[in-house]
Scaffold this motif. Structure first.
Motif, PDB file in Angstrom:
ATOM      1  N   MET A 149      23.123 -13.978   4.025  1.00 31.92           N
ATOM      2  CA  MET A 149      23.880 -14.025   5.263  1.00 31.92           C
ATOM      3  C   MET A 149      24.919 -15.137   5.165  1.00 31.92           C
ATOM      4  SD  MET A 149      22.619 -14.767   9.130  1.00 31.92           S
ATOM      5  CE  MET A 149      22.398 -13.103   9.644  1.00 31.92           C
ATOM      6  N   SER A 150      26.103 -14.825   5.538  1.00 29.32           N
ATOM      7  CA  SER A 150      27.203 -15.764   5.460  1.00 29.32           C
ATOM      8  C   SER A 150      27.272 -16.650   6.703  1.00 29.32           C
ATOM      9  CB  SER A 150      28.514 -14.991   5.308  1.00 29.32           C
ATOM     10  OG  SER A 150      29.525 -15.793   4.786  1.00 29.32           O
ATOM     11  N   VAL A 151      27.573 -17.915   6.476  1.00 29.57           N
ATOM     12  CA  VAL A 151      27.758 -18.887   7.545  1.00 29.57           C
ATOM     13  C   VAL A 151      29.239 -18.901   7.905  1.00 29.57           C
ATOM     14  CG1 VAL A 151      27.577 -21.339   8.114  1.00 29.57           C
ATOM     15  CG2 VAL A 151      25.843 -20.271   6.663  1.00 29.57           C
ATOM     16  N   THR A 152      29.578 -19.007   9.175  1.00 29.35           N
ATOM     17  CA  THR A 152      30.976 -19.045   9.600  1.00 29.35           C
ATOM     18  C   THR A 152      31.423 -20.496   9.754  1.00 29.35           C
ATOM     19  OG1 THR A 152      30.732 -16.957  10.767  1.00 29.35           O
ATOM     20  CG2 THR A 152      32.615 -18.327  11.373  1.00 29.35           C
ATOM     21  N   PRO A 153      32.487 -20.896   9.052  1.00 34.03           N
ATOM     22  CA  PRO A 153      32.997 -22.259   9.218  1.00 34.03           C
ATOM     23  C   PRO A 153      33.476 -22.488  10.647  1.00 34.03           C
ATOM     24  CG  PRO A 153      33.954 -21.204   7.281  1.00 34.03           C
ATOM     25  CD  PRO A 153      33.228 -20.148   8.051  1.00 34.03           C
ATOM     26  N   GLU A 154      33.193 -23.688  11.181  1.00 34.17           N
ATOM     27  CA  GLU A 154      33.618 -23.970  12.549  1.00 34.17           C
ATOM     28  C   GLU A 154      35.115 -24.224  12.671  1.00 34.17           C
ATOM     29  OE1 GLU A 154      31.236 -27.744  11.293  1.00 34.17           O
ATOM     30  OE2 GLU A 154      31.166 -25.619  10.876  1.00 34.17           O
ATOM     31  N   ASP A 155      35.779 -24.578  11.579  1.00 36.28           N
ATOM     32  CA  ASP A 155      37.236 -24.709  11.610  1.00 36.28           C
ATOM     33  C   ASP A 155      37.827 -23.297  11.634  1.00 36.28           C
ATOM     34  OD1 ASP A 155      39.996 -24.769  10.233  1.00 36.28           O
ATOM     35  OD2 ASP A 155      39.643 -26.878  10.724  1.00 36.28           O
ATOM     36  N   ASP A 194      30.797 -15.449   0.111  1.00 31.67           N
ATOM     37  CA  ASP A 194      29.640 -15.498   0.992  1.00 31.67           C
ATOM     38  C   ASP A 194      29.354 -16.978   1.218  1.00 31.67           C
ATOM     39  OD1 ASP A 194      27.366 -14.968   2.469  1.00 31.67           O
ATOM     40  OD2 ASP A 194      26.115 -14.586   0.715  1.00 31.67           O
ATOM     41  N   VAL A 195      29.762 -17.506   2.364  1.00 33.97           N
ATOM     42  CA  VAL A 195      29.642 -18.933   2.650  1.00 33.97           C
ATOM     43  C   VAL A 195      28.176 -19.281   2.888  1.00 33.97           C
ATOM     44  CG1 VAL A 195      30.330 -20.801   4.205  1.00 33.97           C
ATOM     45  CG2 VAL A 195      31.968 -18.989   3.621  1.00 33.97           C
ATOM     46  N   GLU A 196      27.696 -20.282   2.144  1.00 28.41           N
ATOM     47  CA  GLU A 196      26.300 -20.710   2.238  1.00 28.41           C
ATOM     48  C   GLU A 196      26.139 -21.946   3.108  1.00 28.41           C
ATOM     49  OE1 GLU A 196      25.244 -21.296  -1.841  1.00 28.41           O
ATOM     50  OE2 GLU A 196      25.474 -19.181  -2.320  1.00 28.41           O
ATOM     51  N   ARG A 245      35.607 -27.787   7.053  1.00 32.34           N
ATOM     52  CA  ARG A 245      36.682 -27.811   6.052  1.00 32.34           C
ATOM     53  C   ARG A 245      36.185 -27.974   4.620  1.00 32.34           C
ATOM     54  NH1 ARG A 245      41.468 -30.927   9.396  1.00 32.34           N
ATOM     55  NH2 ARG A 245      41.606 -29.314  10.990  1.00 32.34           N
ATOM     56  N   ALA A 246      34.880 -28.002   4.439  1.00 26.83           N
ATOM     57  CA  ALA A 246      34.282 -28.034   3.104  1.00 26.83           C
ATOM     58  C   ALA A 246      33.180 -26.986   3.070  1.00 26.83           C
ATOM     59  CB  ALA A 246      33.733 -29.414   2.780  1.00 26.83           C
ATOM     60  N   LEU A 247      33.183 -26.159   2.046  1.00 28.90           N
ATOM     61  CA  LEU A 247      32.248 -25.050   1.950  1.00 28.90           C
ATOM     62  C   LEU A 247      31.580 -25.024   0.585  1.00 28.90           C
ATOM     63  CD1 LEU A 247      34.683 -22.166   3.041  1.00 28.90           C
ATOM     64  CD2 LEU A 247      33.353 -23.651   4.554  1.00 28.90           C
ATOM     65  N   LYS A 248      30.379 -24.502   0.563  1.00 30.77           N
ATOM     66  CA  LYS A 248      29.736 -24.046  -0.669  1.00 30.77           C
ATOM     67  C   LYS A 248      29.563 -22.551  -0.450  1.00 30.77           C
ATOM     68  CE  LYS A 248      28.792 -27.931  -2.937  1.00 30.77           C
ATOM     69  NZ  LYS A 248      27.699 -28.826  -2.843  1.00 30.77           N
ATOM     70  N   ALA A 249      29.944 -21.769  -1.438  1.00 25.59           N
ATOM     71  CA  ALA A 249      29.925 -20.321  -1.267  1.00 25.59           C
ATOM     72  C   ALA A 249      29.604 -19.624  -2.577  1.00 25.59           C
ATOM     73  CB  ALA A 249      31.290 -19.840  -0.755  1.00 25.59           C
TER      74      ALA A 249
END
Length: 104
Positions: free
Chosen positions: A1-7, A60-62, A69-73
């Motif tokens: 399941m992908s996480v949605t960035p708040e930005d 797929d953002v983890e 503004r920073a992602l692991k995917a």
């Protein structure tokens, strides 16, 4: 399941990639936007076309940090398969002026 960035801008960037929408992605960038891959500056347009749009790239953002503004995917494309990646974005006035990516 992908996480949605708040930005919102970064979330739209991810949506543009996953939707295969090149025009939407470039609309999110400043005219002079830059990017780097594994610490090396790249030609943004050439990189995006090769690594994302011509290779059916998907994210797929983890995890999300730094206010979205920073992602692991998990990034998947037809050229390299699936890899764990990190992404960091410089956003001002709702547009991305720089992003960095690389293997996580």
């Amino acid at each position: 399941m992908s996480v949605t960035p708040e930005d919102q801008t970064v979330a739209a960037f991810v949506s543009a990639i996953n939707g295969g929408d090149r025009d939407a992605l470039f609309a999110l960038l400043t005219p002079d936007a830059t990017m780097s891959d594994d610490g090396s500056e790249r030609d943004l347009t050439a990189w995006v076309d090769k690594e994302i749009f011509s290779a059916d790239g998907r994210m797929d953002v983890e995890t999300v940090s730094d206010g979205g503004r920073a992602l692991k995917a998990t990034f998947t494309n037809a050229t390299y398969g699936t890899m764990r990646t990190r992404w960091a974005f410089t956003v001002s006035d709702g547009r991305i002026s720089h992003f960095e990516t690389g293997q996580a």
